[in-house]
Design a protein around this motif. Structure first.
Motif, PDB file in Angstrom:
ATOM      1  N   PRO A   1       0.829  -1.213   0.000  1.00 36.34           N
ATOM      2  CA  PRO A   1       0.000   0.000   0.000  1.00 36.34           C
ATOM      3  C   PRO A   1       0.860   1.259   0.000  1.00 36.34           C
ATOM      4  O   PRO A   1       2.018   1.256   0.407  1.00 36.34           O
ATOM      5  CB  PRO A   1      -0.806  -0.134   1.293  1.00 36.34           C
ATOM      6  CG  PRO A   1      -0.851  -1.601   1.554  1.00 36.34           C
ATOM      7  CD  PRO A   1       0.460  -2.151   1.088  1.00 36.34           C
ATOM      8  N   GLN A   2       0.311   2.320  -0.507  1.00 38.84           N
ATOM      9  CA  GLN A   2       0.965   3.620  -0.702  1.00 38.84           C
ATOM     10  C   GLN A   2       1.928   3.614  -1.893  1.00 38.84           C
ATOM     11  O   GLN A   2       2.596   4.615  -2.138  1.00 38.84           O
ATOM     12  CB  GLN A   2       1.713   4.069   0.568  1.00 38.84           C
ATOM     13  CG  GLN A   2       0.850   4.195   1.805  1.00 38.84           C
ATOM     14  CD  GLN A   2      -0.276   5.197   1.624  1.00 38.84           C
ATOM     15  OE1 GLN A   2      -0.112   6.210   0.961  1.00 38.84           O
ATOM     16  NE2 GLN A   2      -1.431   4.893   2.219  1.00 38.84           N
ATOM     17  N   SER A   3       2.005   2.475  -2.632  1.00 38.59           N
ATOM     18  CA  SER A   3       2.813   2.465  -3.853  1.00 38.59           C
ATOM     19  C   SER A   3       2.163   3.358  -4.902  1.00 38.59           C
ATOM     20  O   SER A   3       0.949   3.617  -4.865  1.00 38.59           O
ATOM     21  CB  SER A   3       2.958   1.041  -4.388  1.00 38.59           C
ATOM     22  OG  SER A   3       3.673   0.232  -3.475  1.00 38.59           O
ATOM     23  N   SER A   4       2.959   3.798  -5.853  1.00 35.84           N
ATOM     24  CA  SER A   4       2.468   4.764  -6.835  1.00 35.84           C
ATOM     25  C   SER A   4       1.634   4.081  -7.916  1.00 35.84           C
ATOM     26  O   SER A   4       1.815   2.889  -8.222  1.00 35.84           O
ATOM     27  CB  SER A   4       3.652   5.485  -7.489  1.00 35.84           C
ATOM     28  OG  SER A   4       4.391   6.191  -6.539  1.00 35.84           O
ATOM     29  N   VAL A   5       0.735   4.832  -8.487  1.00 32.49           N
ATOM     30  CA  VAL A   5      -0.018   4.459  -9.685  1.00 32.49           C
ATOM     31  C   VAL A   5       0.347   5.477 -10.756  1.00 32.49           C
ATOM     32  O   VAL A   5       0.212   6.688 -10.529  1.00 32.49           O
ATOM     33  CB  VAL A   5      -1.533   4.442  -9.427  1.00 32.49           C
ATOM     34  CG1 VAL A   5      -2.282   4.114 -10.723  1.00 32.49           C
ATOM     35  CG2 VAL A   5      -1.877   3.443  -8.338  1.00 32.49           C
TER      36      VAL A   5
ATOM     37  N   GLU B   1       2.986  10.021 -12.034  1.00 27.64           N
ATOM     38  CA  GLU B   1       2.184   9.597 -10.889  1.00 27.64           C
ATOM     39  C   GLU B   1       0.810  10.248 -10.929  1.00 27.64           C
ATOM     40  O   GLU B   1       0.693  11.483 -10.998  1.00 27.64           O
ATOM     41  CB  GLU B   1       2.896   9.948  -9.587  1.00 27.64           C
ATOM     42  CG  GLU B   1       4.148   9.107  -9.320  1.00 27.64           C
ATOM     43  CD  GLU B   1       4.661   9.299  -7.910  1.00 27.64           C
ATOM     44  OE1 GLU B   1       3.888   9.786  -7.060  1.00 27.64           O
ATOM     45  OE2 GLU B   1       5.831   8.974  -7.654  1.00 27.64           O
ATOM     46  N   VAL B   2      -0.220   9.411 -10.878  1.00 27.28           N
ATOM     47  CA  VAL B   2      -1.590   9.915 -10.915  1.00 27.28           C
ATOM     48  C   VAL B   2      -2.426   9.350  -9.776  1.00 27.28           C
ATOM     49  O   VAL B   2      -3.608   9.674  -9.663  1.00 27.28           O
ATOM     50  CB  VAL B   2      -2.266   9.573 -12.263  1.00 27.28           C
ATOM     51  CG1 VAL B   2      -1.565  10.265 -13.411  1.00 27.28           C
ATOM     52  CG2 VAL B   2      -2.307   8.072 -12.480  1.00 27.28           C
ATOM     53  N   GLY B   3      -1.837   8.493  -8.934  1.00 25.84           N
ATOM     54  CA  GLY B   3      -2.609   7.902  -7.862  1.00 25.84           C
ATOM     55  C   GLY B   3      -1.740   7.067  -6.947  1.00 25.84           C
ATOM     56  O   GLY B   3      -0.510   7.074  -7.035  1.00 25.84           O
TER      57      GLY B   3
ATOM     58  N   VAL C   1      -6.995   1.005  -5.836  1.00 26.73           N
ATOM     59  CA  VAL C   1      -6.174   2.189  -6.072  1.00 26.73           C
ATOM     60  C   VAL C   1      -7.070   3.408  -6.170  1.00 26.73           C
ATOM     61  O   VAL C   1      -8.256   3.304  -6.512  1.00 26.73           O
ATOM     62  CB  VAL C   1      -5.342   2.047  -7.381  1.00 26.73           C
ATOM     63  CG1 VAL C   1      -4.400   0.849  -7.308  1.00 26.73           C
ATOM     64  CG2 VAL C   1      -6.248   1.925  -8.605  1.00 26.73           C
ATOM     65  N   GLU C   2      -6.486   4.545  -5.833  1.00 24.56           N
ATOM     66  CA  GLU C   2      -7.156   5.820  -6.002  1.00 24.56           C
ATOM     67  C   GLU C   2      -6.429   6.590  -7.100  1.00 24.56           C
ATOM     68  O   GLU C   2      -5.194   6.678  -7.088  1.00 24.56           O
ATOM     69  CB  GLU C   2      -7.144   6.629  -4.705  1.00 24.56           C
ATOM     70  CG  GLU C   2      -8.166   6.152  -3.690  1.00 24.56           C
ATOM     71  CD  GLU C   2      -8.262   7.101  -2.507  1.00 24.56           C
ATOM     72  OE1 GLU C   2      -7.395   7.991  -2.390  1.00 24.56           O
ATOM     73  OE2 GLU C   2      -9.193   6.951  -1.707  1.00 24.56           O
TER      74      GLU C   2
ATOM     75  N   LYS D   1       8.169  -1.139  -6.543  1.00 31.01           N
ATOM     76  CA  LYS D   1       7.106  -1.535  -7.454  1.00 31.01           C
ATOM     77  C   LYS D   1       6.061  -0.427  -7.535  1.00 31.01           C
ATOM     78  O   LYS D   1       5.850   0.325  -6.583  1.00 31.01           O
ATOM     79  CB  LYS D   1       6.448  -2.832  -6.986  1.00 31.01           C
ATOM     80  CG  LYS D   1       7.407  -4.007  -6.841  1.00 31.01           C
ATOM     81  CD  LYS D   1       7.980  -4.428  -8.152  1.00 31.01           C
ATOM     82  CE  LYS D   1       8.766  -5.718  -8.024  1.00 31.01           C
ATOM     83  NZ  LYS D   1       9.915  -5.643  -7.103  1.00 31.01           N
ATOM     84  N   TYR D   2       5.398  -0.388  -8.687  1.00 26.93           N
ATOM     85  CA  TYR D   2       4.272   0.527  -8.874  1.00 26.93           C
ATOM     86  C   TYR D   2       3.326  -0.076  -9.912  1.00 26.93           C
ATOM     87  O   TYR D   2       3.670  -1.031 -10.609  1.00 26.93           O
ATOM     88  CB  TYR D   2       4.747   1.921  -9.306  1.00 26.93           C
ATOM     89  CG  TYR D   2       5.309   1.974 -10.713  1.00 26.93           C
ATOM     90  CD1 TYR D   2       4.493   2.289 -11.806  1.00 26.93           C
ATOM     91  CD2 TYR D   2       6.654   1.707 -10.958  1.00 26.93           C
ATOM     92  CE1 TYR D   2       5.008   2.346 -13.093  1.00 26.93           C
ATOM     93  CE2 TYR D   2       7.175   1.756 -12.239  1.00 26.93           C
ATOM     94  CZ  TYR D   2       6.356   2.074 -13.302  1.00 26.93           C
ATOM     95  OH  TYR D   2       6.853   2.125 -14.577  1.00 26.93           O
TER      96      TYR D   2
END
Length: 365
Positions: A59-63, A69-71, A99-100, A124-125
């Motif tokens: 959790p808190q990994s990037s999207v 980065e968008v989420g 994901v958000e 990881k992302y």
């Protein structure tokens, strides 16, 4: 006394902080937003993604979308991945990742998701991507789901090293060495023959290259023939259906055909013998016939004209029908009995008598 009071105050503060965190729903450090993360904006939307393996994603990994980065990842848990796709991967357990994403991110509903690394040994992302083809007209929004059939993960460093180890240790390198050794053993002592084969192969390929256009024309003609045959499929089928009956008839007439061919062979033998034996006489006959043919050629149109009136003699052409009246025939003759010119040259006395007779006939007429 003062030290004891200080310790009591510290314990009280720690207890109060613990009670405050418990009241706010603290679930560990993963529930704390990290500084410097993606800006979600005022109206982010949540998307659920199913993976067969999320590796060490937390959790808190990037999207990211296009490495921007968008989420962030808000939740990871084990869940059933069943859907109606029929894919066997959906029959077992899968990683359910929530994901958000920033509300301004515009992606089609059939977008794909991959677990990637920022670098060789980096974190990881999740990368959200456009579909390879046929993007959906619907948009990815709050509550959308990306099924396990549209998700995956990039190869890990361990996977690369494992494949490299398999190749090096008794794998492809050993096989290449065996092939090279056997090839050297096969070619040793046959260098001149191999060189000659390569030379002939070069000439052959050169000849094929020079005839390339002819080969293309032949293939084009063959294609045209195939199309023509395809257009005559029914006719060819009918012919092939008729061939067995024809072959059956020929099989029944086999003895007669063999007899006819045998007789033709004997006739050819006799004809050859006759031609060989009578060749000189035949040539002599043709030589004798040459003057006659020459005279006929010289006659030209006289012979056809004479033949045209031969059937009407002694009647002139065009008057045959006027001479025949029923069952009798009219004949008008003009006889010149003046033979003086012909007899005067033979005997003067006969010439005189002939003239007298002619005079008398003329007077009586």
């Amino acid at each position: 006394m003062t030290c004891a009071l200080a310790r009591l105050r510290i314990v009280a503060l720690v207890a109060a902080a613990a009670l405050a965190l418990a009241g706010c729903g603290f679930h560990g450090l993963y529930s704390v937003s990290l500084p410097g993360g993606a800006k979600l904006g005022s109206h982010p939307y949540k998307v659920v993604i199913y993976f067969t393996d999320v590796l060490d994603l937390v959790p808190q990994s990037s999207v990211k979308v296009n490495d921007v980065e968008v989420g962030k990842v808000t939740d990871i848990r084990l869940s059933r991945a069943g859907d109606n796709s029929g894919d066997p991967r959906t029959n077992g357990w899968a990683a359910r990742v929530t994901v958000e994403v920033n509300g301004d991110v515009d992606l089609p509903a059939n977008a794909t998701a991959l677990v990637k690394m920022t670098s060789l040994l980096g974190e990881k992302y999740i990368a959200l991507q456009q579909p390879g083809s046929n993007p959906s007209t619907q948009k990815l929004g709050d509550g959308s789901t990306i099924p396990i059939t549209r998700s995956g993960s990039a190869p890990e460093v361990e996977d690369v090293f494992g494949a490299l180890s398999l190749l090096v240790n008794g794998g492809g390198f050993q096989q290449i060495r065996t092939i090279t050794t056997e090839l050297n053993n096969a070619l040793r002592g046959n260098e001149s023959q191999i060189r000659d084969v390569l030379t002939q192969l070069t000439k052959f390929t050169g000849t094929i290259d020079s005839q390339k256009q002819k080969i293309v024309d032949a293939l084009t003609s063959l294609d045209r023939l195939a199309k023509t045959l395809k257009g005559q499929t029914s006719t060819i089928t009918t012919a092939l259906d008729t061939v067995p009956d024809a072959l059956h008839v020929l099989s029944g007439e086999r003895d007669q055909l063999v007899g006819a061919l045998d007789g033709l062979s004997k006739l050819g033998t006799v004809a050859a013998r006759v031609v060989n034996e009578s060749g000189d006489q035949f040539v002599s006959a043709l030589t004798s016939l040459q003057p006659t043919l020459t005279a006929l050629t010289a006659a030209g149109a006289s012979l056809p004209n004479a033949l045209k009136i031969a059937a009407t003699y002694p009647f002139p052409i065009g008057q045959t029908t006027t001479a025949i009246k029923g069952d009798y025939l009219n004949l008008h003759l003009y006889v010149d009995l003046n033979l003086g010119n012909e007899l005067c040259g033979v005997n003067k006395q006969l010439c005189h008598i002939t003239n007298q007779v002619g005079t008398l006939i003329g007077a009586s007429g």
